[in-house]
Design a protein around this motif. Structure first.
Motif, short mmCIF file in Angstrom:
data_model
loop_
_atom_site.label_atom_id
_atom_site.label_comp_id
_atom_site.label_asym_id
_atom_site.label_seq_id
_atom_site.Cartn_x
_atom_site.Cartn_y
_atom_site.Cartn_z
N GLU A 117 7.64 5.90 2.37
CA GLU A 117 5.96 6.07 2.93
C GLU A 117 6.25 7.74 3.34
O GLU A 117 7.11 7.81 4.25
N ASP A 118 5.43 8.23 3.01
CA ASP A 118 5.24 10.09 3.77
C ASP A 118 4.86 9.89 4.95
O ASP A 118 5.16 11.04 5.58
N ASN A 119 4.02 8.90 5.36
CA ASN A 119 3.59 8.96 6.72
C ASN A 119 4.38 8.63 7.75
O ASN A 119 4.79 7.22 7.62
N LEU A 120 4.94 9.24 8.66
CA LEU A 120 5.96 8.96 9.35
C LEU A 120 5.44 7.74 10.59
O LEU A 120 6.41 6.76 10.86
N PRO A 121 4.25 7.67 11.05
CA PRO A 121 3.87 6.61 11.74
C PRO A 121 3.93 5.35 11.19
O PRO A 121 4.44 4.15 11.80
N ASN A 122 3.36 5.35 10.08
CA ASN A 122 3.53 4.06 8.98
C ASN A 122 4.85 3.59 8.75
O ASN A 122 5.05 2.58 8.99
N ARG A 123 5.75 4.79 8.37
CA ARG A 123 7.14 4.31 8.33
C ARG A 123 7.87 3.50 9.52
O ARG A 123 8.56 2.77 9.32
N GLU A 124 7.60 4.13 10.59
CA GLU A 124 8.14 3.71 11.77
C GLU A 124 7.47 2.43 12.29
O GLU A 124 8.35 1.45 12.54
N ARG B 291 9.15 -0.19 9.76
CA ARG B 291 10.39 -0.35 10.10
C ARG B 291 10.68 -1.12 11.24
O ARG B 291 11.41 -2.20 11.20
N GLU C 172 14.94 4.11 4.73
CA GLU C 172 13.82 5.11 4.65
C GLU C 172 13.63 6.19 3.72
O GLU C 172 15.05 6.67 3.47
N GLU D 295 11.27 9.35 2.25
CA GLU D 295 9.65 10.13 2.53
C GLU D 295 9.07 10.27 1.25
O GLU D 295 7.79 10.49 1.44
#
Length: 132
Positions: free
Chosen positions: A8-15, A18, A30, A32
């Motif tokens: 997932e390229d969007n950090l808030p979505n990835r966080e 997770r 993860e 990116e």
């Protein structure tokens, strides 16, 4: 504990993803972008993959596999051609939720389809279904 690769390229979505998955007891790896996902797949052999489906600026799927960052469609096409990954469960993550999008995504080689914004209950339900 299951290993889940999240591309997932969007950090808030990835966080967020997770945090949800780790709370459920999964190990999260993860990436990116699609190329990082392919590189990590060779090393970690996850039980499940969550792939963001990206579009280019004009809304056309990125089909050129020579591009440095691959979209989810290109990644799943490559995985389905590699015998050891052909049966790996891959779920699409997308903001596209129009009529027909789900069917198109599933026909392109994904095993499941989740929409954004991330719905915690739907995510955990789908993950559980595919990891049974």
């Amino acid at each position: 504990m299951s290993k889940i690769l999240v591309a997932e390229d969007n950090l808030p979505n990835r966080e967020l993803i997770r945090e949800i998955l780790e709370t459920c007891g999964h190990e999260v790896i993860e990436a990116e972008d699609g190329q990082q996902a392919l590189d990590k797949l060779e090393q970690i052999h996850p039980d499940l993959v969550l792939l963001d489906i990206q579009k280019n600026q004009v809304g056309v799927d990125l089909l050129d596999i020579q591009m440095p960052v691959l979209d989810g469609y290109a990644v799943v096409r490559r995985l389905r051609q590699i015998p050891r990954f052909a049966s790996l469960k891959v779920l699409a993550l997308t903001a596209y939720a129009m009529q027909g999008d789900r069917e198109r995504v599933l026909k392109s080689g994904f095993d499941g389809y989740l929409t954004k914004p991330i719905d915690m209950a739907a995510l955990t339900r789908e993950i559980g279904h595919f990891l049974e």
